[in-house]
Write a protein that holds these residues in place. Structure first.
Motif, short mmCIF file in Angstrom:
data_model
loop_
_atom_site.label_atom_id
_atom_site.label_comp_id
_atom_site.label_asym_id
_atom_site.label_seq_id
_atom_site.Cartn_x
_atom_site.Cartn_y
_atom_site.Cartn_z
N ASN A 1 -4.85 1.41 -4.13
CA ASN A 1 -5.23 2.62 -3.75
C ASN A 1 -4.63 2.62 -2.34
N SER A 2 -3.64 1.73 -1.89
CA SER A 2 -3.27 1.70 -0.55
C SER A 2 -1.87 1.05 -0.57
N ILE B 1 1.12 -1.97 10.39
CA ILE B 1 -0.34 -1.77 9.64
C ILE B 1 -0.16 -0.27 9.41
N PHE B 2 -0.15 0.58 10.74
CA PHE B 2 -0.11 1.93 10.63
C PHE B 2 0.94 2.74 10.35
N SER B 3 1.92 2.19 9.97
CA SER B 3 3.02 2.73 9.48
C SER B 3 3.00 3.38 8.21
N LYS B 4 4.06 4.10 7.75
CA LYS B 4 3.88 4.88 6.37
C LYS B 4 4.43 3.88 5.15
N TYR B 5 4.71 2.74 5.75
CA TYR B 5 5.54 1.97 4.88
C TYR B 5 4.48 0.89 4.19
N TRP B 6 5.11 0.05 3.02
CA TRP B 6 4.26 -1.02 2.35
C TRP B 6 4.21 -1.99 3.26
N ILE C 1 -7.60 -0.49 1.87
CA ILE C 1 -6.62 -1.60 1.87
C ILE C 1 -6.96 -2.10 0.50
N ASP C 2 -5.79 -2.82 -0.15
CA ASP C 2 -6.26 -3.74 -1.25
C ASP C 2 -6.14 -5.19 -1.00
N LYS D 1 -8.00 -11.62 -8.62
CA LYS D 1 -9.12 -10.35 -8.46
C LYS D 1 -8.26 -9.65 -7.17
N LEU D 2 -8.38 -8.41 -7.95
CA LEU D 2 -7.90 -7.13 -6.89
C LEU D 2 -9.12 -6.32 -6.57
N ASN D 3 -9.23 -6.13 -5.34
CA ASN D 3 -10.56 -5.45 -4.83
C ASN D 3 -10.23 -4.56 -3.59
#
Length: 142
Positions: A20-21, A92-97, A114-115, A130-132
């Motif tokens: 989702n992120s 963290i607040f960039s547009k990148y991964w 975030i995931d 586990k992905l949450n």
């Protein structure tokens, strides 16, 4: 989901479809396979760069056709102030991964969307993943 190293590339592709992120935090004990999974995720995202653990460099940058991935290993970071000093918020607040191993020290500055991946090494050497969502840790999304 439970997986073995033989199926890690298929697992990485599946994880990408569930995200989702563009911010992924990865938890797991030493030896649980965090960096190995991140290598597969970087490849699944489309980077051909060689992935290695950024334990001493703190952050590695990987390129994609139209994007960038920042891979952090915060194991050696002593406090949040040290993270601020190397500009963690800018990443963290960039547009990148952004993919972060050992994210505990920066949890308070992470956005809600975030995931989170939790990895647990099993007795048979497989991994339990586990992905949450960060905002609902009990809600498994994939």
């Amino acid at each position: 989901m439970q997986y073995t190293l033989n199926s890690i590339h298929e697992v990485a592709k599946q994880i990408i479809t569930c995200l989702n992120s563009k911010i992924i935090i990865v938890y797991g004990d030493m030896g649980a396979g965090k960096t190995t999974l991140i290598k597969a995720l970087v490849k699944a995202l489309g980077s051909d760069d060689e992935v290695s653990s950024p334990t001493f460099s703190i952050v590695n940058e990987y390129t994609m056709k139209d994007d960038t991935i920042f891979h952090f290993d915060l194991y050696r970071i002593k406090d949040l102030e040290e993270a601020y000093n190397f500009g963690i918020e800018d990443y963290i607040f960039s547009k990148y991964w952004v993919i972060i191993e050992w994210p505990e020290i920066v949890e308070s500055v992470l956005p809600d969307e975030i995931d989170r991946i939790d990895l647990t090494l099993q007795p048979d050497n497989s991994r339990l993943l586990k992905l949450n969502f960060k905002t609902d840790i009990d809600k498994q999304i994939c």
